[in-house]
Design a protein around this motif. Structure first.
Motif, PDB file in Angstrom:
ATOM      1  N   SER A 150      38.052  55.566  49.177  1.00 11.12           N
ATOM      2  CA  SER A 150      38.456  56.692  50.041  1.00 11.12           C
ATOM      3  C   SER A 150      39.793  57.280  49.575  1.00 11.12           C
ATOM      4  O   SER A 150      40.020  58.483  49.686  1.00 11.12           O
ATOM      5  CB  SER A 150      38.553  56.238  51.500  1.00 11.12           C
ATOM      6  N   MET A 151      40.688  56.439  49.030  1.00  7.28           N
ATOM      7  CA  MET A 151      41.985  56.946  48.552  1.00  7.28           C
ATOM      8  C   MET A 151      41.826  57.711  47.231  1.00  7.28           C
ATOM      9  O   MET A 151      42.549  58.674  46.978  1.00  7.28           O
ATOM     10  CB  MET A 151      42.980  55.794  48.368  1.00  7.28           C
ATOM     11  N   ASN A 152      40.868  57.288  46.404  1.00  7.13           N
ATOM     12  CA  ASN A 152      40.614  58.017  45.146  1.00  7.13           C
ATOM     13  C   ASN A 152      40.184  59.453  45.434  1.00  7.13           C
ATOM     14  O   ASN A 152      40.570  60.387  44.738  1.00  7.13           O
ATOM     15  CB  ASN A 152      39.525  57.314  44.329  1.00  7.13           C
ATOM     16  N   LYS A 153      39.365  59.641  46.489  1.00  9.29           N
ATOM     17  CA  LYS A 153      38.916  60.993  46.864  1.00  9.29           C
ATOM     18  C   LYS A 153      40.082  61.858  47.324  1.00  9.29           C
ATOM     19  O   LYS A 153      40.009  63.075  47.300  1.00  9.29           O
ATOM     20  CB  LYS A 153      37.876  60.899  47.997  1.00  9.29           C
ATOM     21  N   ARG A 154      41.158  61.191  47.785  1.00  6.89           N
ATOM     22  CA  ARG A 154      42.342  61.924  48.250  1.00  6.89           C
ATOM     23  C   ARG A 154      43.427  61.977  47.175  1.00  6.89           C
ATOM     24  O   ARG A 154      44.595  62.144  47.467  1.00  6.89           O
ATOM     25  CB  ARG A 154      42.899  61.246  49.514  1.00  6.89           C
ATOM     26  N   LYS A 155      43.010  61.784  45.907  1.00  6.59           N
ATOM     27  CA  LYS A 155      43.919  61.844  44.743  1.00  6.59           C
ATOM     28  C   LYS A 155      45.015  60.771  44.789  1.00  6.59           C
ATOM     29  O   LYS A 155      46.134  60.976  44.320  1.00  6.59           O
ATOM     30  CB  LYS A 155      44.583  63.232  44.617  1.00  6.59           C
ATOM     31  N   GLY A 156      44.702  59.637  45.436  1.00  8.89           N
ATOM     32  CA  GLY A 156      45.668  58.526  45.512  1.00  8.89           C
ATOM     33  C   GLY A 156      45.607  57.678  44.255  1.00  8.89           C
ATOM     34  O   GLY A 156      44.551  57.488  43.656  1.00  8.89           O
ATOM     35  N   LYS A 157      46.781  57.163  43.829  1.00  7.20           N
ATOM     36  CA  LYS A 157      46.841  56.281  42.657  1.00  7.20           C
ATOM     37  C   LYS A 157      47.268  54.890  43.113  1.00  7.20           C
ATOM     38  O   LYS A 157      48.293  54.741  43.787  1.00  7.20           O
ATOM     39  CB  LYS A 157      47.862  56.820  41.646  1.00  7.20           C
ATOM     40  N   LEU A 158      46.479  53.879  42.748  1.00 13.04           N
ATOM     41  CA  LEU A 158      46.801  52.499  43.128  1.00 13.04           C
ATOM     42  C   LEU A 158      47.963  52.008  42.272  1.00 13.04           C
ATOM     43  O   LEU A 158      47.865  51.953  41.045  1.00 13.04           O
ATOM     44  CB  LEU A 158      45.562  51.607  42.950  1.00 13.04           C
ATOM     45  N   ILE A 159      49.067  51.650  42.915  1.00 12.00           N
ATOM     46  CA  ILE A 159      50.278  51.223  42.190  1.00 12.00           C
ATOM     47  C   ILE A 159      50.349  49.709  42.101  1.00 12.00           C
ATOM     48  O   ILE A 159      50.755  49.144  41.098  1.00 12.00           O
ATOM     49  CB  ILE A 159      51.553  51.760  42.912  1.00 12.00           C
ATOM     50  N   ASP A 160      49.928  49.039  43.195  1.00  7.15           N
ATOM     51  CA  ASP A 160      50.066  47.574  43.227  1.00  7.15           C
ATOM     52  C   ASP A 160      48.989  46.986  44.131  1.00  7.15           C
ATOM     53  O   ASP A 160      48.593  47.608  45.126  1.00  7.15           O
ATOM     54  CB  ASP A 160      51.463  47.216  43.772  1.00  7.15           C
ATOM     55  N   LEU A 161      48.528  45.799  43.783  1.00 11.68           N
ATOM     56  CA  LEU A 161      47.538  45.090  44.590  1.00 11.68           C
ATOM     57  C   LEU A 161      47.970  43.635  44.627  1.00 11.68           C
ATOM     58  O   LEU A 161      48.053  42.979  43.594  1.00 11.68           O
ATOM     59  CB  LEU A 161      46.153  45.255  43.968  1.00 11.68           C
ATOM     60  N   LYS A 162      48.317  43.137  45.834  1.00 13.47           N
ATOM     61  CA  LYS A 162      48.798  41.760  45.952  1.00 13.47           C
ATOM     62  C   LYS A 162      47.873  40.968  46.851  1.00 13.47           C
ATOM     63  O   LYS A 162      47.311  41.512  47.812  1.00 13.47           O
ATOM     64  CB  LYS A 162      50.184  41.734  46.616  1.00 13.47           C
TER      65      LYS A 162
ATOM     66  N   GLY B  46      46.253  69.595  42.219  1.00 11.50           N
ATOM     67  CA  GLY B  46      45.066  70.463  42.173  1.00 11.50           C
ATOM     68  C   GLY B  46      44.371  70.550  43.523  1.00 11.50           C
ATOM     69  O   GLY B  46      44.806  69.975  44.512  1.00 11.50           O
ATOM     70  N   ASP B  47      43.268  71.297  43.546  1.00 16.44           N
ATOM     71  CA  ASP B  47      42.549  71.521  44.800  1.00 16.44           C
ATOM     72  C   ASP B  47      41.994  70.216  45.352  1.00 16.44           C
ATOM     73  O   ASP B  47      41.597  69.329  44.593  1.00 16.44           O
ATOM     74  CB  ASP B  47      41.384  72.503  44.585  1.00 16.44           C
ATOM     75  N   MET B  48      41.971  70.135  46.663  1.00 17.05           N
ATOM     76  CA  MET B  48      41.472  68.934  47.322  1.00 17.05           C
ATOM     77  C   MET B  48      40.360  69.326  48.287  1.00 17.05           C
ATOM     78  O   MET B  48      40.423  70.372  48.926  1.00 17.05           O
ATOM     79  CB  MET B  48      42.610  68.271  48.082  1.00 17.05           C
ATOM     80  N   GLU B  49      39.366  68.466  48.365  1.00 16.88           N
ATOM     81  CA  GLU B  49      38.226  68.749  49.245  1.00 16.88           C
ATOM     82  C   GLU B  49      38.671  68.783  50.700  1.00 16.88           C
ATOM     83  O   GLU B  49      39.368  67.877  51.166  1.00 16.88           O
ATOM     84  CB  GLU B  49      37.198  67.622  49.050  1.00 16.88           C
TER      85      GLU B  49
END
Length: 608
Positions: free
Chosen positions: A420-432, A479-482
């Motif tokens: 769901s975050m990828n669809k909102r142009k989110g970038k995963l920085i860290d996963l703990k 860029g454009d977002m859905e």
């Protein structure tokens, strides 16, 4: 007067226990009589603060300990009210940095600590909620030290004292397994570690106005720390802005200082003390209040710029005036101007006709709190969809606000949330991995894609996830977002919705109205699962005949209407829609109510 004054601020992430700790500090230091009835979370005095369990406005209080007076300033923990924290830090000589022993370092902790270190404060680290079953105090202490290092703390700041506490149970100890009797060790540590700032009492009076309250008896009340000299009741004073220009002049009619949470009148306020003064009508936050012979202003900390704005106009729906008492653009304008004066985190602008007002703030919650307060005061208004405030860099490239999002959730939901975050142009920085099948995900994502995301996140994690957001920086435009995929179900005419019609239309999509709700032409009464708007009739009654047939007398069962917050409703709006807010209702609507006008406008926009 007491021999020494220490001003400390309590900073922490939202819900890490600041206000509860202050309650117990005041009870144990003798601020209340033994038989006095004291509210829980005493510092959260506002109606919305009590309801939501969050601090919105920074507030000072005072306690006497040994031969010193400690002025404590409670600050908000939510990132939308960070402007309150930024101002208040200039009044403090020291800070208590509260960190939850289980959650550890969170985004707001990082934000407020960076501001405190920049001011040169040497924080005391309080690892709170040590009575939690899942506490991990040693790991949290290591995380805190790493945070200080990453924020370029100097050697003195890195040598911070640590104390372990439970604000709710009312004890503090210098060791994890030390005695758990009372909060005296914390108060002693404040006296030892926080040195009172030295001020010149021989110079003429000057103080920086940091907080502003409207008082029904005194008028404008300005709160600040006296930087030099002494303030005496009835002396002539003036206010100068940051450029040194005089903005107001008058007589200092009253001076108060805090005893507990109460304001107590005094004749003389001395340098270093936090006082409340009355007597000036135009002076504002960040102005220097001073003796008539002072000409140099005290420098104030610049506030970070707002990132989001909404347009507010009068309520133009056919139902205008049926619920509220304050309807005119003049009344709305006066209220918004007053808010912009009192709240540094908000900026106000208007169009030439003075009938459309733009309010800019730090985030959705700040704007939602303002709109909620206004509707409770009896206002009716129309609000546009929120828009993000863009900037440009030296090369003319478009920049947009990027937020850092920290999520704590069960491992089984992590793939859905990442998707769901990828669809909102989110970038995963860290996963703990935080143990017990739990994960902590940290993303950087544009603010545009996060409007109303909290409710979506809670749905994905079945209500078990915790999400925290904070402004990170201005970054490259993504860029454009859905936008919203669902089309709107729009009412055909004005009247009252009928259960029979709603029952037959439920298959078309999710309905926002129920039986007997008032509707009008152009009002959005539901959402269709497919794209494209649809005009429907929610007032179509059952045809009455004298014939009885099988199946006609079945009970009509309606699906309950989903309760949505103002922030959720704003996040659902498309660019051609608006939200009508009244004291009792919030209704989604098309900006242009007439369907023929809407068609004309859409054809014009397609042609252009």
């Amino acid at each position: 007067m007491t021999t020494s004054i220490r001003n400390i601020t309590i900073i922490a992430h939202v819900d890490h226990g600041k206000t509860t700790l202050i309650d117990n500090l005041m009870k144990q230091s003798g601020s209340f009589r033994e038989n006095e009835v004291v509210d829980e979370r005493l510092m959260d005095s506002g109606e919305l603060e009590k309801e939501r369990g969050i601090t919105i406005l920074a507030k000072p209080a005072s306690i006497n300990w040994k031969d010193s007076r400690i002025n404590i300033i409670d600050t908000p923990g939510h990132r939308d009210f960070a402007a309150e924290v930024e101002r208040v830090l200039s009044m403090a000589d020291g800070a208590l940095l509260l960190i939850d022993s289980a959650e550890g370092v969170m985004p707001q902790t990082k934000f407020v600590l960076a501001k405190a270190l920049k001011q040169g404060l040497k924080p005391i680290v309080v690892i709170n909620k040590l009575d939690k079953a899942d506490q991990r105090a040693d790991e949290v202490l290591n995380e805190t030290f790493d945070l200080f290092v990453s924020l370029d703390a100097n050697e003195e700041q890195l040598d911070f004292p640590v104390i372990y506490a439970s604000g709710r149970s009312g004890w503090a100890s210098n060791e994890i397994d030390g005695p758990r009797k009372n909060l005296n060790p914390l108060l002693d540590l404040v006296i030892d570690h926080v040195k009172p700032a030295e001020f010149d009492k021989s110079k003429p009076f000057a103080m920086l106005s940091t907080l502003l309250y409207a008082d029904s008896f005194l008028g404008r009340s300005l709160v600040g720390r006296i930087s030099q000299g002494t303030a005496k009741a009835n002396q002539q004073i003036k206010a100068i802005n940051l450029d040194g220009e005089k903005v107001d002049e008058g007589r200092l009619t009253k001076i108060f200082r805090y005893e507990g949470t109460k304001k107590v009148p005094i004749e003389v306020g001395e340098a270093g003390d936090i006082v409340v003064i009355a007597g000036l009508e135009k002076a504002n936050v960040a102005d220097t209040i001073c003796d008539t012979e002072v000409d140099i202003p005290i420098q104030a900390t610049p506030i970070d710029p707002p990132t989001m704005s909404i347009k507010i106009t009068v309520n133009s729906s056919p139902l205008a005036g049926t619920e509220g008492k304050k309807l005119t653009s003049t009344q709305i304008r006066e209220r918004l101007v007053q808010e912009a004066q009192n709240n540094v985190g908000i900026s106000f602008s208007e169009n030439e006709n003075k009938d459309s007002f733009e309010i800019s703030g730090r985030g959705e919650l700040m704007l939602e709190i303002l709109l909620t307060q206004m509707r409770r005061e009896g206002f009716e208004m129309t609000v546009s969809p929120p828009r993000v405030l863009f900037q440009k860099n030296e090369n003319g490239e478009k920049l947009e606000p990027i937020e850092e999002i920290t999520m704590d959730l069960d491992e089984e939901f992590s793939s859905k949330v990442i998707d769901s975050m990828n669809k909102r142009k989110g970038k995963l920085i860290d996963l703990k991995d935080t143990g017990k099948n739990k994960k902590r995900l940290i993303f950087h994502a544009p603010t545009r894609g996060l409007m109303g995301y909290t409710s979506r996140f809670l749905t994905l994690t079945k209500g078990t996830g915790v999400i925290n957001r904070i402004f990170h920086s201005y970054g490259k435009f993504e860029g454009d977002m859905e936008g919203r995929r669902n089309g709107a179900l729009i009412s055909m005419e004005q009247g009252k919705a009928v259960a029979f019609a709603i029952y037959n239309l439920q298959a078309r999509g999710e309905m926002f109205v129920t039986h007997n709700d008032p509707v009008y032409s152009g009002m959005i009464v539901g959402l269709s699962p497919k794209p494209g708007d649809m005009i429907i009739n929610v007032m179509k009654g059952k045809k009455l005949t004298n014939m009885r047939t099988q199946g006609t007398d079945e009970n009509v069962v309606l699906t309950p209407v989903r309760k949505m917050s103002i922030a959720e409703q704003l996040s659902m709006l498309n660019s051609d829609e608006a939200l009508e807010i009244t004291p009792n209702s919030c209704r989604l609507r098309k900006a242009v109510l007439d369907p023929h006008e809407r068609k004309k406008l859409s054809k014009l926009s397609e042609a252009s």
